[in-house]
Design a protein around this motif. Structure first.
Motif, short mmCIF file in Angstrom:
data_model
loop_
_atom_site.label_atom_id
_atom_site.label_comp_id
_atom_site.label_asym_id
_atom_site.label_seq_id
_atom_site.Cartn_x
_atom_site.Cartn_y
_atom_site.Cartn_z
N ILE A 146 40.14 39.15 35.57
CA ILE A 146 39.41 40.43 35.42
C ILE A 146 37.91 40.20 35.58
O ILE A 146 37.22 40.94 36.27
CB ILE A 146 39.73 41.08 34.06
CG1 ILE A 146 41.18 41.57 34.04
CG2 ILE A 146 38.77 42.23 33.77
CD1 ILE A 146 41.66 41.99 32.66
N LEU A 147 37.42 39.14 34.92
CA LEU A 147 35.99 38.83 35.00
C LEU A 147 35.57 38.50 36.43
O LEU A 147 34.54 38.99 36.91
CB LEU A 147 35.67 37.65 34.08
CG LEU A 147 34.21 37.21 34.03
CD1 LEU A 147 33.34 38.28 33.39
CD2 LEU A 147 34.08 35.90 33.26
N LEU A 148 36.37 37.71 37.14
CA LEU A 148 36.03 37.35 38.52
C LEU A 148 36.06 38.56 39.45
O LEU A 148 35.19 38.71 40.31
CB LEU A 148 36.98 36.27 39.03
CG LEU A 148 36.74 34.86 38.49
CD1 LEU A 148 37.84 33.92 38.92
CD2 LEU A 148 35.38 34.34 38.93
N VAL A 149 37.05 39.43 39.26
CA VAL A 149 37.11 40.65 40.07
C VAL A 149 35.88 41.52 39.78
O VAL A 149 35.26 42.07 40.70
CB VAL A 149 38.42 41.43 39.79
CG1 VAL A 149 38.36 42.82 40.38
CG2 VAL A 149 39.61 40.67 40.35
N PHE A 150 35.51 41.61 38.50
CA PHE A 150 34.32 42.39 38.13
C PHE A 150 33.06 41.82 38.78
O PHE A 150 32.26 42.55 39.35
CB PHE A 150 34.18 42.41 36.61
CG PHE A 150 32.92 43.07 36.13
CD1 PHE A 150 32.79 44.45 36.19
CD2 PHE A 150 31.87 42.32 35.64
CE1 PHE A 150 31.63 45.07 35.76
CE2 PHE A 150 30.71 42.93 35.21
CZ PHE A 150 30.59 44.31 35.26
N TYR A 151 32.90 40.49 38.71
CA TYR A 151 31.73 39.85 39.32
C TYR A 151 31.74 40.03 40.84
O TYR A 151 30.70 40.28 41.45
CB TYR A 151 31.69 38.36 38.97
CG TYR A 151 30.79 38.04 37.81
CD1 TYR A 151 29.62 37.33 37.98
CD2 TYR A 151 31.10 38.46 36.52
CE1 TYR A 151 28.78 37.04 36.92
CE2 TYR A 151 30.28 38.18 35.46
CZ TYR A 151 29.12 37.46 35.65
OH TYR A 151 28.29 37.19 34.61
N PHE A 152 32.92 39.88 41.44
CA PHE A 152 33.02 39.97 42.90
C PHE A 152 32.71 41.39 43.38
O PHE A 152 32.02 41.57 44.39
CB PHE A 152 34.42 39.54 43.35
CG PHE A 152 34.57 39.46 44.84
CD1 PHE A 152 33.98 38.44 45.56
CD2 PHE A 152 35.31 40.41 45.52
CE1 PHE A 152 34.11 38.36 46.94
CE2 PHE A 152 35.44 40.35 46.90
CZ PHE A 152 34.85 39.32 47.60
N SER B 145 24.92 43.10 47.92
CA SER B 145 25.34 42.97 49.32
C SER B 145 24.70 41.75 49.98
O SER B 145 25.26 41.18 50.91
CB SER B 145 24.98 44.23 50.10
OG SER B 145 23.59 44.49 49.97
N SER B 146 23.56 41.33 49.47
CA SER B 146 22.90 40.14 50.03
C SER B 146 23.51 38.84 49.53
O SER B 146 23.26 37.77 50.07
CB SER B 146 21.40 40.17 49.69
OG SER B 146 21.24 40.17 48.28
N ASP B 147 24.32 38.93 48.46
CA ASP B 147 24.95 37.75 47.87
C ASP B 147 26.15 37.33 48.71
O ASP B 147 27.21 37.95 48.67
CB ASP B 147 25.38 38.08 46.43
CG ASP B 147 26.00 36.87 45.74
OD1 ASP B 147 25.86 35.75 46.26
OD2 ASP B 147 26.64 37.06 44.69
N ASP B 148 25.97 36.27 49.49
CA ASP B 148 27.05 35.82 50.37
C ASP B 148 27.59 34.48 49.86
O ASP B 148 27.40 33.43 50.48
CB ASP B 148 26.55 35.69 51.81
CG ASP B 148 27.70 35.49 52.77
OD1 ASP B 148 28.82 35.92 52.44
OD2 ASP B 148 27.47 34.88 53.82
N LYS B 149 28.21 34.53 48.67
CA LYS B 149 28.78 33.32 48.08
C LYS B 149 30.29 33.45 48.00
O LYS B 149 30.90 33.21 46.97
CB LYS B 149 28.18 33.10 46.70
CG LYS B 149 26.69 32.81 46.73
CD LYS B 149 26.15 32.60 45.34
CE LYS B 149 24.66 32.32 45.40
NZ LYS B 149 24.05 32.30 44.09
N THR B 150 30.89 33.87 49.10
CA THR B 150 32.34 34.08 49.12
C THR B 150 33.08 32.79 48.84
O THR B 150 34.10 32.80 48.14
CB THR B 150 32.76 34.65 50.48
OG1 THR B 150 31.93 35.77 50.79
CG2 THR B 150 34.20 35.09 50.46
N ALA B 151 32.58 31.68 49.33
CA ALA B 151 33.26 30.38 49.12
C ALA B 151 33.32 30.06 47.63
O ALA B 151 34.32 29.54 47.13
CB ALA B 151 32.53 29.28 49.87
N LYS B 152 32.25 30.39 46.90
CA LYS B 152 32.22 30.14 45.45
C LYS B 152 33.32 30.95 44.76
O LYS B 152 34.04 30.44 43.90
CB LYS B 152 30.85 30.52 44.88
CG LYS B 152 30.75 30.36 43.37
CD LYS B 152 29.39 30.79 42.85
CE LYS B 152 29.42 32.27 42.58
NZ LYS B 152 28.22 32.77 41.90
#
Length: 199
Positions: A164-170, A175-182
């Motif tokens: 839930i926390l990760l979905v919320f953060y994601f 929009s400028s945050d491109d840390k998809t790999a993280k």
């Protein structure tokens, strides 16, 4: 000071969860009288881990994090039981070690609930939203009864809250945050924990 007050509010539900888990566990009484699931099997497997013997007799769920927690808790709970080995003490009084493990499970679940509430509040600056996330373990009595046991599901709430926390953060990232790999790595770690616990 206002921030500390809001973090104090976020401490309320975790403390209540811990207290409620302890009450449910005490009200159920001894494990051998109340349950048919493999609480005792996990206890014996945890003893094997504590003795650094990996010939586990019970690996069906597989419950690996639970077995490791039982091992750590049993070693700590055995500190004041001198004169006998951990295995001897555990077989003489297995209920003591099961209740000690359940105490640790209640404490860990409560700590994670507080931490997740703090993370949601820090990200959103909305204490109501953080409380809404924190209230999720109270949504069903089965969740609370499960947390009062020594089975893999008692630690599975942590994986659900972390997801839930990760979905919320994601979903709230800029929009400028491109840390998809993280996020892929974090989702994989949480999913791996859930799979190691109850596949």
């Amino acid at each position: 000071m206002k921030k500390l007050y809001k973090y104090g509010i976020l401490l309320g539900l975790p403390v209540f969860l811990f207290y409620l888990n302890r009450l449910i566990n005490i009200s159920f009484g001894d494990f051998f009288l109340s349950y048919v699931d493999p609480d005792y099997n996990y206890l014996i497997s945890g003893l094997s881990v504590a003795r650094l013997k990996l010939d586990l007799g019970y690996y069906h769920h597989p419950g690996t994090p639970l077995q490791c927690l039982i091992a750590i808790t049993s070693v700590i709970a055995n500190i004041h039981n001198k004169g006998h080995t951990l295995a001897e003490n555990l077989f003489v009084n297995p209920e003591y070690y099961l209740h000690a493990t359940n105490f640790a499970i209640s404490l860990i679940n409560s700590i994670f609930l507080f931490i997740i509430g703090c993370f949601v509040y820090r990200r959103s600056r909305n204490v109501i939203l953080a409380l809404f996330i924190q209230v999720s373990p109270f949504a069903n009595i089965m969740v609370l009864e499960t947390m009062a046991r020594v089975i893999p599901e008692s630690l599975l709430g942590i994986a659900a809250l972390l997801l839930i926390l990760l979905v919320f953060y994601f979903t709230t990232r800029k929009s400028s945050d491109d840390k998809t790999a993280k996020y892929i790595i974090l989702f994989s770690l949480v999913s791996g924990y859930g799979a190691a616990l109850k596949l």
